[in-house]
Design an enzyme around this catalytic site. Sequence first.
Site, PDB file in Angstrom:
ATOM      1  N   HIS A 465       0.837  -1.205   0.000  1.00 41.75           N
ATOM      2  CA  HIS A 465       0.000   0.000   0.000  1.00 41.75           C
ATOM      3  C   HIS A 465       0.875   1.260   0.000  1.00 41.75           C
ATOM      4  O   HIS A 465       0.728   2.131  -0.862  1.00 41.75           O
ATOM      5  CB  HIS A 465      -0.914  -0.021   1.239  1.00 41.75           C
ATOM      6  CG  HIS A 465      -1.779   1.184   1.383  1.00 41.75           C
ATOM      7  ND1 HIS A 465      -3.122   1.172   1.084  1.00 41.75           N
ATOM      8  CD2 HIS A 465      -1.505   2.451   1.785  1.00 41.75           C
ATOM      9  CE1 HIS A 465      -3.629   2.384   1.294  1.00 41.75           C
ATOM     10  NE2 HIS A 465      -2.668   3.177   1.734  1.00 41.75           N
ATOM     11  N   GLU A 466       1.792   1.328   0.946  1.00 42.50           N
ATOM     12  CA  GLU A 466       2.633   2.529   1.056  1.00 42.50           C
ATOM     13  C   GLU A 466       3.538   2.666  -0.156  1.00 42.50           C
ATOM     14  O   GLU A 466       3.818   3.766  -0.608  1.00 42.50           O
ATOM     15  CB  GLU A 466       3.453   2.506   2.352  1.00 42.50           C
ATOM     16  CG  GLU A 466       2.615   2.533   3.626  1.00 42.50           C
ATOM     17  CD  GLU A 466       1.551   3.617   3.645  1.00 42.50           C
ATOM     18  OE1 GLU A 466       1.753   4.674   3.021  1.00 42.50           O
ATOM     19  OE2 GLU A 466       0.496   3.404   4.281  1.00 42.50           O
ATOM     20  N   HIS A 469       1.731   4.520  -2.824  1.00 41.36           N
ATOM     21  CA  HIS A 469       1.845   5.976  -2.668  1.00 41.36           C
ATOM     22  C   HIS A 469       3.236   6.435  -3.117  1.00 41.36           C
ATOM     23  O   HIS A 469       3.389   7.458  -3.775  1.00 41.36           O
ATOM     24  CB  HIS A 469       1.673   6.374  -1.197  1.00 41.36           C
ATOM     25  CG  HIS A 469       0.258   6.306  -0.700  1.00 41.36           C
ATOM     26  ND1 HIS A 469      -0.786   6.949  -1.322  1.00 41.36           N
ATOM     27  CD2 HIS A 469      -0.284   5.680   0.376  1.00 41.36           C
ATOM     28  CE1 HIS A 469      -1.904   6.727  -0.641  1.00 41.36           C
ATOM     29  NE2 HIS A 469      -1.629   5.948   0.391  1.00 41.36           N
ATOM     30  N   HIS A 472       3.598   6.585  -6.836  1.00 44.31           N
ATOM     31  CA  HIS A 472       2.835   7.737  -7.337  1.00 44.31           C
ATOM     32  C   HIS A 472       3.692   8.998  -7.228  1.00 44.31           C
ATOM     33  O   HIS A 472       3.731   9.828  -8.136  1.00 44.31           O
ATOM     34  CB  HIS A 472       1.556   7.867  -6.499  1.00 44.31           C
ATOM     35  CG  HIS A 472       0.443   8.614  -7.161  1.00 44.31           C
ATOM     36  ND1 HIS A 472      -0.695   8.974  -6.491  1.00 44.31           N
ATOM     37  CD2 HIS A 472       0.282   9.085  -8.420  1.00 44.31           C
ATOM     38  CE1 HIS A 472      -1.509   9.619  -7.319  1.00 44.31           C
ATOM     39  NE2 HIS A 472      -0.936   9.704  -8.494  1.00 44.31           N
TER      40      HIS A 472
HETATM   41 ZN   LIG Z   1      -2.903   5.257   1.920  1.00 43.86          ZN
END
Ligand SMILES: [Zn+2]
Length: 676
Positions: A465-466, A469, A472
């Site tokens: 998940h991290e 980010h 991105h």
């Molecule tokens: Zn998040």
Amino acid sequence: MTNPLLHLEDLPAFSRITPAHVEPAIDHLLAENRRRIGELLESVQEPTWENFIEPLDAWDDELERAWSPVSHMNSVVNSEELRAAYNACLPKLSDYATEMGQNEALYAMYKRLAESDQPFDDGQRKVLENALRDFHLSGVDLPADKKARYKEISQQLSQLTSTFSENLLDATNAWSKHFDAVTALAGLPQSALDLAAQTAQQRGEQGWMLTLDFPSFHPVMTYAEDRALRREMYEAYNTRASDQGPHDRKYDNSELMDRILALRHEQAQLLGFTNYAERSLAKKMARSSDEVMHFLTDLAKRSRPQAERELAELRAFAADLGHDDLQPWDVAYYAEKLRQQRYNISQEEVKPYFPETRVVPGMFEVMSRLFGVSFHEVEGVDAWHPDVKFYEVRDRDGHEMAQFYFDLYARPNKRGGAWMDTCQSRRVTHESCQLPVAYMTCNFTPPVGDKPALLTHDEVETLFHEFGHGLHHMLTRVDYPAIAGINGVAWDAVELPSQFMENFCWEREALNHFSGHYETGEPIPDEMFERMLAAKNFQSAMMMVRQLEFSLFDFRIHREYEPSRGARIYEILNEVREQVAVIMPPAWNRFAHGFSHIFAGGYAAGYYSYKWAEVLSADAFSLFEENGVFDATTGQSFLDNILSKGGSRDAAELFRAFRGRDPEIDALLRHTGIAA
Ligand SMILES: [Zn+2]
């Protein structure tokens, strides 16, 4: 300059930064920026991108790069001195931001630039458009009397929301329950008992102590065999800072909540919006409040029948054990028993298959296969702790694109949880090129002896998940910092890349890259993986309707506010519950009085964003399911259309460019096991 925070040529010199550097550096930069911006506004006759935006960006960037190591160190190597220095700067930074947002000369110059006939590219147009929108939302273009009222409301809101948090915190802290005998805590796992003993000790008591902090409260609701204890803590927790339950009435948030809603409504109307929900959507992907309402009610309609079946099943299970009046304080307890009986899967059983030494390189390999990028460790980079590693990211052609710090293990004075944060943003001007740098932070159990750190599957998911980010932020190709990476991305779309990456943790083909027994290298047995998959969606519809209840409640109280009728907080909450909830809390439940996400945090009329982004990420991933989890063309398209584009175009357009159509909710329902 001897202050390392003002040495802005390279990466931060973490080992040389001390708390004494913080305030002088920030004071200096804020004063410099005020002076330089004043001079710029005097000297520029005809604003252009180069003579106006580029210097402003450069000064913002200096401030970001001086502040980011401070705020990062405050989270990962906290000390009393550093916290004091950090807190001393917060009001200065927020005053500066408010001042800039309401600077009329600055606004006038942006407007002139935007209205000129200079040949801007799409990114530049977007930057100017966002800037004008943000100026407008801070009330800069209102007539004098309304502007004064706008400021007054802003100040009152910041006071009221902060008192809301303080009341909640004080009410939470004021309650505790002490035990002399551990038998009263039967059922609690050892970790929860250890915490209770530690809490007692810290307060100078013998025995065990429970509090309303989530790590203490949650295990009681899930495991405590004593039903009266569960009931007591449920009541204390769900009446915090209210007119109900065992709390001091001086913490009651009731009046604050009414005033917060009234002031938000008035402020939204000053800006020309019908209500605060519309104001909230001004910076989001959702186009109208009708669209949000339809989205939430539709999802509720599809999920509720299954949630009712799940609850009926739970009732039957509890009845078999002799309890046929399932109450809200019994739900988590019997759910856990049912989950254990049915799937018999524990995080401990899975851990040996996820050694960090396999998960991290395996995750890099997955990212490489998807997006053609590669990761290279760099030794000897100055960091805040010896555990920290540093990497370079290179594109397909071997060109450096970004860098990141990797800080994976829990330790004292490090904030819990996991997150990605910005060290510096991509910024390319006519004369220089700065690459993005990220901090990637987790809190895994460190390796013991020569055994590698073993991660739970939840932790692996968190890491992915991290890293979503992180990608991105790092794989952006946008040159303007205001819309590069995660900057300028609509709030309800920012979790798309992160939640998207989680999906790979549930794909056997991907899993084989980053799992393997730490002693034998053997892959996870199919039978175990099947049980993991089955347990994944246990009671997912009940969870879904609960999130929808929060989202609808939040959105409706902001959307339906009418000065003549007041806030109607519990009236609306009850209507929402009638419509979507399957578990009806008792009349004295005061859940809203502790809902700080919306009354004190940034989620006002925006709590729906969690579900909204989940729809986007699930639907995006479904294209990989159709084309193959590692399909290179689909990976490249996700990179080209979403990951690399940051906030340079509207999230809805980017999604359409990747998916070929508007988002649909089917994939989310399928992934969460809801048959609709
Ligand atoms: Zn998040």
